[in-house]
Design a protein around this motif. Structure first.
Motif: not given
Lengths: 396, 313
Positions: B26-30, B32-33, B46-49
């Motif tokens: 899941r991506f965070s709503n806040h 790109d975690n 993760y920090d996806a970016s």
């Protein structure tokens, strides 16, 4: 015979502008693989008059979209899928798409429902076999006994954690949270084949439900059958639903430990009624080669002993069940469900004694060499391939 | 019309992926975690970016689902029957409560301020995470389901629960005493996943047969012009398809991933799509490609509905 034609590549990419007129065969997966679930992808095939099942609920705007596709048949997905129920001449049964709870489907036209079931069986069997099934959308399940990928995986991991192979799973209560599954694994490793048999029998006799089933009572279905269903564990059916003629592999296991060998094509023809109750007949009516209806399902299940109480012909194969002891057992983590069942000779032997005999059921196998079932030793996969070949009428 | 042959780039592969199957991401709503739960008993953040692993949290059993609370904490559902809260910055987790069987799905409702879990013990439980830990303090309610819970989804005040046996219950979170609607799935086979539309008018349901059904909560809305929006599905064939629900068409198909697509998540702004390419055991235990997470950019053209050419509909 479908294996004379080539598969239509455009159809496999998502749409073919020729539709019914196409001279190539509209199947997604032409050759069944000989892996464990030789059934390919999404069980989408397209017979000449049959609808193209692909996706979105009841839609029939093929005409309006037809022109759209000519330019880009590869890129456009054309949803021309409809359910064939419309052909039954009982349009009142078709509910509009946007009604979430259709009025309770009552199988008023059993022929059309049987047709639906036969078509589903032929065209739309999913890759995952351990599933419930209902022939009518929004209706309660006809076949219960859902197992999800994760549950099976969790069970396997649990046992691996304890260093158990599937063989040992047989005797252990290793899955306490899911008593039905545990029960099944303990007594009968063949989840898949029993499910398969359920589907087959349901196909053959959809209306021989447990006594008290509304649908069964409404349709006085003549027909010799020994579908003795034990409606014991109906806990899988929601309390508010109508009682469907549901068949549960798990409840049957609880009720009677019944094994024998029931390969797909071992068709018992229920001759008493004039209906196309035998497997081969319904296969033919769907324009498929004999037995091919069973082709996909049992290809890998063939070597599983059958636990279904409702399969009348099992008695023939009790010898086969015993002979399965020589199968190499492997844990659920090994190659595919093909070998899951592997039993434990002791358990199998015990269960073979509980075979139920059907009444007027011939014990002939519809086609092919039945001796394979009586062999003492099998190599893993042998039954599967043999069965597959026979079903598809290829030379081994 | 654009040709649909996609570029062969599946997206950027995240480093340090889980060592076993991925159950959800899941991506965070806040930000790109990305929170990833796995059969290797960990939840990873993760920090996806930036493609950086920011945290790894060990559990007592395979983790079947996870969700964010905010950017500092999240929740996890594990096959060891426990529901946990995970504090990312402190690097630790604590047990919020437990079920009697593996917890299969978990969601956090901002509307209700509660954590909702569904389990194979055939119950739904609601938890108040603000209380102290320990089941006595945090458990708000237990709601029996007709069958084992397979999937659940929230939108606004509505909760949709999909169980084994094709049952679907729709709840109003403000009144959980009984379901607002009880349905059977309109698909014929086992329900795989349910997701509510972001606009709150209904939900999409998918099954093991490879179909998706679009349903509405309210019949009167259904009879109006339907706006399903676009959505993505991932299948065991390794493909991710983007569909236009309104026109019932496929808009785009991404190039094939190495193995089954176990989970998908769009980032909060829709720019990114995280794809978990992770074998889901649909063919039993067999050799498979390593589990991987791909994060790709989403082009508007891939996900925007295409205008109709023919006027009729």
């Amino acid at each position: 015979m479908h294996n004379k034609k080539e598969a239509c590549r455009n159809f496999q990419r998502g749409s073919c502008q020729y539709g019914e007129r196409c001279k190539f065969l509209h199947v997604i997966q032409q050759q069944p693989k000989s892996n464990a679930f030789g059934f390919g992808t999404q069980a989408i095939s397209h017979q000449q008059q049959k609808p193209n099942p692909f996706g979105f609920g009841v839609q029939n705007n093929a005409q309006s979209k037809g022109a759209n596709d000519f330019g880009n048949k590869q890129s456009q997905f054309k949803n021309t899928w409809t359910r064939s129920s419309a052909s039954s001449g009982a349009p009142s049964l078709r509910q509009p798409d946007n009604q979430p709870q259709a009025t309770n489907h009552r199988c008023n036209d059993p022929e059309s429902c049987k047709r639906i079931i036969a078509e589903d069986f032929e065209h739309e069997r999913p890759l995952w076999k351990l599933t419930c099934y209902s022939h009518w959308k929004n209706s309660p399940c006809d076949i219960v006994g859902d197992v999800s990928y994760e549950e099976l995986r969790a069970a396997a991991y649990d046992d691996a954690k304890r260093g158990l192979s599937l063989q040992s799973i047989v005797r252990r209560s290793s899955i306490p949270y899911f008593p039905d599954l545990q029960l099944h694994i303990e007594r009968e490793r063949n989840l898949l084949n029993s499910k398969l048999v359920e589907f087959e029998n349901f196909l053959r006799n959809p209306y021989r439900g447990p006594a008290g089933s509304a649908a069964a009572q409404q349709i006085p279905f003549p027909g010799a059958t020994t579908t003795v269903l034990s409606p014991t564990t109906q806990n899988t059916v929601a309390p508010q639903s109508n009682v469907p003629p549901s068949v549960s592999s798990f409840s049957q296991l609880g009720a009677s430990l019944n094994t024998g060998f029931s390969p797909g094509p071992s068709v018992q023809s229920n001759n008493a009624s004039g209906q196309p109750t035998s497997f081969s007949n319904s296969a033919q009516s769907s324009n498929q080669p004999n037995q091919s209806v069973a082709a996909s399902f049992p290809t890998n299940m063939a070597n599983f002993s059958n636990s279904s109480a409702i399969n009348p012909a099992i008695n023939q194969f009790s010898a086969a069940a015993v002979s399965m002891q020589n199968f190499s057992s492997s844990s659920i983590q090994s190659s595919a469900f093909l070998n899951v069942s592997l039993s434990n000779s002791e358990v199998v032997g015990r269960e073979a004694t509980n075979v139920q005999l059907g009444n007027n059921l011939p014990t002939t196998v519809a086609s092919g060499d039945s001796n394979i079932w009586l062999k003492e030793k099998w190599t893993p996969g042998e039954i599967e391939l043999e069965l597959l070949d026979r079903l598809l009428e290829r030379k081994t | 019309m654009t040709s649909v042959h996609p570029p062969p780039v599946p997206g950027r592969e995240l480093s340090n992926p889980p060592t076993d199957g991925i159950s959800n991401l899941r991506f965070s709503n806040h930000s790109d975690n990305l929170l990833v739960s796995s059969w290797d008993k960990t939840v990873r953040l993760y920090d996806a970016s930036a493609n950086v692993l920011r945290g790894e949290f060990m559990h007592g059993g395979p983790v079947l689902d996870c969700c964010f609370h905010d950017d500092s904490s999240g929740f996890s559902a594990s096959a060891d029957n426990k529901v946990r809260r995970i504090m990312f910055s402190h690097g630790k987790e604590e047990i919020l409560g437990r079920h009697d069987a593996p917890v299969r799905c978990i969601e956090y409702s901002y509307a209700a301020g509660q954590v909702i879990t569904g389990s194979w013990d055939k119950t739904l439980k609601c938890w108040d995470p603000r209380g102290a830990s320990g089941q006595e303090r945090t458990l708000v309610g237990t709601y029996p389901q007709p069958e084992r819970v397979y999937s659940l989804s929230l939108v606004g005040n509505r909760l949709v629960v999909a169980t084994a046996g094709r049952h679907v219950n729709v709840y109003d979170l403000r009144n959980m005493s009984q379901p607002e609607q009880r349905r059977e799935s309109s698909l014929k086979y086992q329900t795989r996943c349910v997701r509510c539309y972001p606009n709150g008018t209904g939900y999409a349901l998918s099954s093991v047969e490879g179909r998706v059904a679009m349903e509405f909560f309210d019949l009167s809305e259904a009879s109006q012009a339907k706006k399903y929006g676009t959505f993505a599905t991932g299948g065991c064939d390794g493909f991710v398809n983007v569909w236009d629900g309104n026109n019932k068409k496929r808009l785009y198909q991404y190039s094939k991933y190495p193995t089954s697509v176990a989970a998908l998540s769009f980032s909060r702004d829709g720019r990114l799509l995280a794809v978990a390419s992770s074998y889901t055991f649909e063919e039993g235990d067999k050799a498979h490609e390593p589990d991987a997470i791909f994060v790709r950019s989403v082009n508007e053209i891939e996900v925007k509905p295409k205008p109709k050419y023919m006027g009729s509909e």
